[in-house]
Scaffold this active site. Structure first.
Site, PDB file in Angstrom:
ATOM      1  N   CYS A  85     -13.821  89.651  53.002  1.00  0.00           N
ATOM      2  CA  CYS A  85     -12.937  89.986  51.827  1.00  0.00           C
ATOM      3  C   CYS A  85     -12.161  88.508  51.392  1.00  0.00           C
ATOM      4  O   CYS A  85     -11.781  87.866  52.246  1.00  0.00           O
ATOM      5  CB  CYS A  85     -11.644  90.927  52.641  1.00  0.00           C
ATOM      6  N   HIS A 134     -14.472  99.722  49.168  1.00  0.00           N
ATOM      7  CA  HIS A 134     -13.679  98.562  49.741  1.00  0.00           C
ATOM      8  C   HIS A 134     -12.456  98.205  48.625  1.00  0.00           C
ATOM      9  O   HIS A 134     -11.493  97.749  49.236  1.00  0.00           O
ATOM     10  CB  HIS A 134     -14.709  97.320  49.925  1.00  0.00           C
ATOM     11  N   GLU A 135     -12.951  98.320  47.221  1.00  0.00           N
ATOM     12  CA  GLU A 135     -11.830  97.934  46.355  1.00  0.00           C
ATOM     13  C   GLU A 135     -10.727  98.987  46.406  1.00  0.00           C
ATOM     14  O   GLU A 135      -9.496  98.684  46.245  1.00  0.00           O
ATOM     15  CB  GLU A 135     -12.413  97.757  45.195  1.00  0.00           C
ATOM     16  N   HIS A 147      -8.273  98.697  48.953  1.00  0.00           N
ATOM     17  CA  HIS A 147      -6.964  97.625  48.908  1.00  0.00           C
ATOM     18  C   HIS A 147      -6.042  98.160  47.808  1.00  0.00           C
ATOM     19  O   HIS A 147      -4.560  97.652  48.211  1.00  0.00           O
ATOM     20  CB  HIS A 147      -7.739  96.662  47.941  1.00  0.00           C
TER      21      HIS A 147
HETATM   22  C1  NB4 Z   1     -21.589  92.392  49.806  1.00  0.00           C
HETATM   23  C2  NB4 Z   1     -21.226  91.114  49.325  1.00  0.00           C
HETATM   24  N1  NB4 Z   1     -19.949  90.637  49.347  1.00  0.00           N
HETATM   25  C3  NB4 Z   1     -19.585  89.330  48.476  1.00  0.00           C
HETATM   26  N2  NB4 Z   1     -18.426  88.849  48.724  1.00  0.00           N
HETATM   27  N3  NB4 Z   1     -17.379  89.404  48.975  1.00  0.00           N
HETATM   28  C4  NB4 Z   1     -16.841  90.468  48.212  1.00  0.00           C
HETATM   29  O1  NB4 Z   1     -17.312  90.695  47.004  1.00  0.00           O
HETATM   30  C5  NB4 Z   1     -15.709  91.257  48.590  1.00  0.00           C
HETATM   31  C6  NB4 Z   1     -15.860  92.646  48.373  1.00  0.00           C
HETATM   32  C7  NB4 Z   1     -17.371  93.169  49.168  1.00  0.00           C
HETATM   33  C8  NB4 Z   1     -17.300  92.829  50.589  1.00  0.00           C
HETATM   34  C9  NB4 Z   1     -18.234  94.256  51.266  1.00  0.00           C
HETATM   35  C10 NB4 Z   1     -18.329  95.056  50.192  1.00  0.00           C
HETATM   36  C11 NB4 Z   1     -17.293  94.781  48.915  1.00  0.00           C
HETATM   37  C12 NB4 Z   1     -14.381  90.844  47.773  1.00  0.00           C
HETATM   38  N4  NB4 Z   1     -13.276  91.547  48.199  1.00  0.00           N
HETATM   39  O2  NB4 Z   1     -12.276  90.985  48.972  1.00  0.00           O
HETATM   40  C13 NB4 Z   1     -12.675  92.196  46.987  1.00  0.00           C
HETATM   41  O3  NB4 Z   1     -11.766  93.076  47.483  1.00  0.00           O
HETATM   42  C14 NB4 Z   1     -20.820  88.809  47.872  1.00  0.00           C
HETATM   43  F1  NB4 Z   1     -20.477  87.730  47.345  1.00  0.00           F
HETATM   44  C15 NB4 Z   1     -21.948  89.260  47.749  1.00  0.00           C
HETATM   45  N5  NB4 Z   1     -22.902  88.711  47.073  1.00  0.00           N
HETATM   46  C16 NB4 Z   1     -24.092  89.412  46.756  1.00  0.00           C
HETATM   47  C17 NB4 Z   1     -24.485  89.466  45.307  1.00  0.00           C
HETATM   48  N6  NB4 Z   1     -24.689  87.828  44.976  1.00  0.00           N
HETATM   49  C18 NB4 Z   1     -24.856  87.685  43.561  1.00  0.00           C
HETATM   50  C19 NB4 Z   1     -25.095  86.453  43.198  1.00  0.00           C
HETATM   51  O4  NB4 Z   1     -23.930  85.573  43.518  1.00  0.00           O
HETATM   52  C20 NB4 Z   1     -23.555  85.954  44.784  1.00  0.00           C
HETATM   53  C21 NB4 Z   1     -23.296  87.172  45.284  1.00  0.00           C
HETATM   54  C22 NB4 Z   1     -23.107  87.494  46.737  1.00  0.00           C
HETATM   55  N7  NB4 Z   1     -21.952  90.556  48.365  1.00  0.00           N
HETATM   56 NI    NI Z   2     -11.399  92.653  49.755  1.00  0.00          NI
END
Ligand code: NB4
Ligand code: NI
Length: 185
Positions: free
Chosen positions: A112, A155-156, A159
């Protein structure tokens, strides 16, 4: 533009607060916020921009993470991940109307942007969800999601209700796999 300095971290009370519903017609400040949230996600997924502004990559973000206790979330999932087409949307006042009994969890657990510590373990999520929400034009939408997008959206929505991903991890056995749960590869 939104940077990591705008994202509040665990222990900040807003992250444990139930956010307020947004009223319509949506005033401009929320329209601007929504586009800033989507722009942040795109920036965070662009290697150069993320490097330049020291952004942690994200596929979703919720207004409370910006210390705005309103029921607004944004999701931006590129094609290669989501399996088929990319998913980019903003949800206002989202509600999960129904969900599958079957649950799923990301193989690598969750992180997160508001939680700097690592919490290992599976985060059980509903495999399929039907969400009712309003779009930026105030149109009521009812949509079904499954798999990866469903995980991100849950997940969102958590929040918006003051829930963080590690609240769902089994303390006794973080990697336990209940009967009704599969692992999302
Ligand atoms: C799974 C994942 N979680 C990443 N981060 N965490 C987040 O998004 C948190 C929200 C996610 C955590 C689990 C489910 C929702 C943010 N949260 O706290 C918001 O509440 C990533 F960054 C990621 N990816 C895959 C796709 N890729 C495309 C190219 O660029 C890099 C990117 C990396 N996959
Ligand atoms: Ni989060």
């Amino acid at each position: 533009m939104i940077t990591m300095d705008d994202i509040i971290r665990d222990e900040h009370p807003t992250l444990r607060t139930v956010a307020e519903e947004v009223s319509f017609p949506l005033d401009d400040q929320f329209k601007n916020l929504a586009s800033d949230m989507i722009e942040f996600l795109k920036n965070s997924q662009d290697e150069e921009i993320a490097e330049k502004y020291d952004l942690r990559a994200g596929v979703g973000i919720a207004a409370p993470q910006l210390n705005i206790s309103k029921k607004i979330l944004a999701v931006h999932i590129p094609a290669e991940l989501e399996g088929s087409e990319p998913l980019s949307l903003v949800m206002i006042n989202p509600k999960i109307m129904s969900h599958s009994v079957q649950r799923t969890a990301l193989q690598d657990g969750e992180g997160c942007l508001s939680v700097d510590e690592l919490y290992e373990g599976f985060v059980p999520r509903n495999k399929r969800i039907t969400v009712q929400y309003y779009d930026l034009d105030g149109q009521k939408v009812k949509k079904r999601f499954k798999g990866y997008p469903a995980i991100v959206i849950q997940h969102e929505i958590d929040h918006l209700n003051g829930i963080l991903f590690y609240d769902h991890i089994n303390e006794q056995d973080p990697f336990m796999i209940p009967e009704d749960m599969d692992i999302f590869e």
